[in-house]
Motif scaffolding. Structure first.
Motif, mmCIF file in Angstrom:
data_model
loop_
_atom_site.group_PDB
_atom_site.id
_atom_site.type_symbol
_atom_site.label_atom_id
_atom_site.label_comp_id
_atom_site.label_asym_id
_atom_site.label_seq_id
_atom_site.Cartn_x
_atom_site.Cartn_y
_atom_site.Cartn_z
ATOM 1 N N ASP A 217 41.570 41.682 31.165
ATOM 2 C CA ASP A 217 41.476 40.859 30.836
ATOM 3 C C ASP A 217 40.530 39.983 31.629
ATOM 4 N N ALA A 218 41.017 39.999 32.988
ATOM 5 C CA ALA A 218 39.990 39.375 34.115
ATOM 6 C C ALA A 218 39.053 39.998 33.897
ATOM 7 N N LEU A 219 38.575 41.260 33.769
ATOM 8 C CA LEU A 219 37.795 42.038 34.498
ATOM 9 C C LEU A 219 36.630 42.027 32.935
ATOM 10 N N ARG A 220 36.640 41.448 31.731
ATOM 11 C CA ARG A 220 35.856 41.984 30.474
ATOM 12 C C ARG A 220 35.082 41.607 30.681
ATOM 13 N N THR A 221 34.788 39.946 30.603
ATOM 14 C CA THR A 221 33.463 39.485 31.410
ATOM 15 C C THR A 221 32.494 40.051 31.573
ATOM 16 N N GLN A 222 32.890 40.429 33.696
ATOM 17 C CA GLN A 222 32.210 40.731 33.646
ATOM 18 C C GLN A 222 31.395 42.188 33.979
ATOM 19 N N VAL A 223 32.538 42.693 32.707
ATOM 20 C CA VAL A 223 31.930 44.481 32.355
ATOM 21 C C VAL A 223 30.872 44.084 32.148
ATOM 22 N N ARG A 224 31.089 43.029 30.881
ATOM 23 C CA ARG A 224 30.113 43.121 29.615
ATOM 24 C C ARG A 224 28.253 42.927 30.765
ATOM 25 N N GLU A 225 28.473 42.191 31.654
ATOM 26 C CA GLU A 225 27.644 41.272 32.370
ATOM 27 C C GLU A 225 26.778 42.066 33.369
ATOM 28 N N TYR A 226 27.926 43.237 33.643
ATOM 29 C CA TYR A 226 27.007 44.532 35.000
ATOM 30 C C TYR A 226 27.658 45.409 33.747
ATOM 31 N N PRO A 227 26.893 46.430 33.466
ATOM 32 C CA PRO A 227 27.342 47.485 32.917
ATOM 33 C C PRO A 227 27.138 48.782 33.979
ATOM 34 N N ALA A 228 26.136 48.345 34.315
ATOM 35 C CA ALA A 228 25.590 49.492 35.623
ATOM 36 C C ALA A 228 26.520 49.816 36.499
ATOM 37 N N VAL A 229 27.476 48.182 36.548
ATOM 38 C CA VAL A 229 29.159 48.957 37.824
ATOM 39 C C VAL A 229 30.025 49.757 37.357
ATOM 40 N N GLU A 230 29.885 50.928 38.165
ATOM 41 C CA GLU A 230 31.329 51.881 38.207
ATOM 42 C C GLU A 230 32.068 51.492 38.156
ATOM 43 N N VAL A 231 33.552 51.279 37.439
ATOM 44 C CA VAL A 231 34.260 50.240 37.693
ATOM 45 C C VAL A 231 35.684 51.517 37.602
ATOM 46 N N HIS A 232 36.420 50.642 38.490
ATOM 47 C CA HIS A 232 38.191 51.905 38.579
ATOM 48 C C HIS A 232 39.118 50.762 38.909
ATOM 49 N N ARG A 233 39.570 50.546 37.415
ATOM 50 C CA ARG A 233 41.478 50.395 37.833
ATOM 51 C C ARG A 233 42.390 51.035 38.042
ATOM 52 N N THR A 234 42.581 49.751 38.489
ATOM 53 C CA THR A 234 43.910 50.518 39.824
ATOM 54 C C THR A 234 44.866 49.404 39.503
ATOM 55 N N ILE A 235 46.469 50.377 39.225
ATOM 56 C CA ILE A 235 47.035 49.052 38.654
ATOM 57 C C ILE A 235 48.525 50.307 40.235
ATOM 58 N N VAL A 236 49.387 49.384 41.303
ATOM 59 C CA VAL A 236 50.092 50.117 41.315
ATOM 60 C C VAL A 236 51.218 49.140 42.381
ATOM 61 N N GLU A 237 52.426 49.542 41.532
ATOM 62 C CA GLU A 237 54.201 48.700 42.401
ATOM 63 C C GLU A 237 53.755 49.174 43.618
ATOM 64 N N GLY A 238 54.192 47.977 44.483
ATOM 65 C CA GLY A 238 54.250 47.637 44.923
ATOM 66 C C GLY A 238 53.788 45.688 45.817
ATOM 67 N N PRO A 239 54.031 45.513 47.080
ATOM 68 C CA PRO A 239 53.647 44.222 47.685
ATOM 69 C C PRO A 239 52.285 44.126 48.353
ATOM 70 N N ALA A 240 51.305 43.142 46.919
ATOM 71 C CA ALA A 240 50.206 43.274 47.243
ATOM 72 C C ALA A 240 49.397 42.828 48.222
ATOM 73 N N ARG A 241 49.875 42.098 49.616
ATOM 74 C CA ARG A 241 49.095 42.688 50.564
ATOM 75 C C ARG A 241 49.369 44.357 51.327
ATOM 76 N N ARG A 242 50.502 44.765 50.977
ATOM 77 C CA ARG A 242 50.420 46.215 51.306
ATOM 78 C C ARG A 242 49.486 47.378 50.457
ATOM 79 N N VAL A 243 49.049 46.473 49.298
ATOM 80 C CA VAL A 243 48.885 47.608 47.874
ATOM 81 C C VAL A 243 46.851 47.598 48.643
ATOM 82 N N LEU A 244 47.036 46.149 48.819
ATOM 83 C CA LEU A 244 45.216 45.936 48.886
ATOM 84 C C LEU A 244 44.941 46.733 50.647
#
Length: 291
Positions: A217-244
């Motif tokens: 949902d968060a990416l939908r608008t920008q994916v349409r606006e920037y179709p040339a950008v290669e986007v990898h979606r990553t879902i990771v279990e864990g604390p956000a600070r450690r994951v990032l």
């Protein structure tokens, strides 16, 4: 007219690295560069000493810093328009004012010594927490600062902090011609009840599905606006600070959002933002979201 990139310089090695990064960024975006050195040398040396010496030594140092920074910027890319100023003000107040008329504000991490190099200076931290424009703290390896990995990491949080950061991350990825790794961390609360029908059986699966939906949902608008950008979606279990921090280890830029609440003063970064600004192995862009 496009607003310039503003760089806060203080003569340290980290601020010179910020100048290099900002020159490359200005060239990519077709922007001008404004270098600013702020110092309260008049207050600290006093009027009497200024008369005795003819010219305060701190003023000479300030002018040397800004001159050297300007020369470095012009040597790195002569095509980038560069202006430079010394401001007789406290650095935090001066840079916050400059940020109101900037595309972005760029600073170094201001560390000293092998241990302190991991830590962030107070001016950079204040800019990231309070500035009205995106703030880039230039840190990490030379490869990351030079943009050799071909990868940007975007931390996707809640909607209150995300839209402006997502837009900047997509623009950066398109301008650089690199991939965008959009990351959403999720956790299954340790003491969560399973009484809710959606949580029965496999609560972890439910939270993972929710994280996946939020990211899409968060990416939908920008994916349409920037179709040339290669986007990898990553879902990771864990604390956000450690994951990032893990994902940013081989990135050229880490982009996160920060909510700016009207009527609230002081630092508005949160624990995740603090951790990333202090320890990320690449430059970090903090993008304010009004609300």
């Amino acid at each position: 007219m496009e607003l310039p990139l503003v760089v806060g310089v203080d003569g340290s090695e980290s601020s010179l690295q910020a100048v290099d990064w900002a020159v490359d960024e200005a060239a990519r975006l077709g922007l001008s560069l404004r270098l600013v050195h702020a110092s309260l040398w008049e207050r600290y040396e006093g009027v009497d000493l200024a008369y005795d010496l003819g010219r305060p030594s701190e003023q000479q140092m300030a002018e040397s810093i800004i001159r050297t920074s300007g020369q470095r910027a012009r040597l790195r890319n002569p095509d980038v328009k560069v202006s430079a100023d010394v401001l007789a003000e406290d650095p935090e107040g001066a840079l916050l004012r400059e940020a109101r008329n900037a595309t972005a504000l760029v600073t170094g991490q201001r560390g000293r010594g092998q241990v302190a190099d991991l830590l962030l200076g107070s001016v950079s931290l204040t800019m990231a927490a309070q500035a009205h424009c995106p703030v880039v703290v230039v840190r990490g390896s030379q490869d990351s600062r030079n943009g050799t990995h071909g990868r940007i990491v975007l931390g996707v949080g809640d909607s209150a902090t995300g839209a402006a950061a997502i837009g900047l991350a997509f623009r950066e990825a398109q301008t650089r011609g690199c991939a965008l790794d959009a990351v959403r961390a999720w956790r299954c609360p340790a003491h969560e009840t399973a009484d809710h029908p959606l949580l029965a059986g496999d609560p972890a699966h439910y939270h993972q599905q929710e994280a996946t939906k939020l990211l899409e949902d968060a990416l939908r608008t920008q994916v349409r606006e920037y179709p040339a950008v290669e986007v990898h979606r990553t879902i990771v279990e864990g604390p956000a600070r450690r994951v990032l921090l893990d994902r940013a280890g081989d990135a050229d830029l880490l982009v996160i959002g920060a909510r700016r609440r009207h009527g609230h003063f002081g630092l508005q970064l949160g624990r995740v933002g603090h951790a990333l600004l202090h320890h990320a192995d690449c430059p970090v862009a903090v993008v304010p979201q009004r609300g």
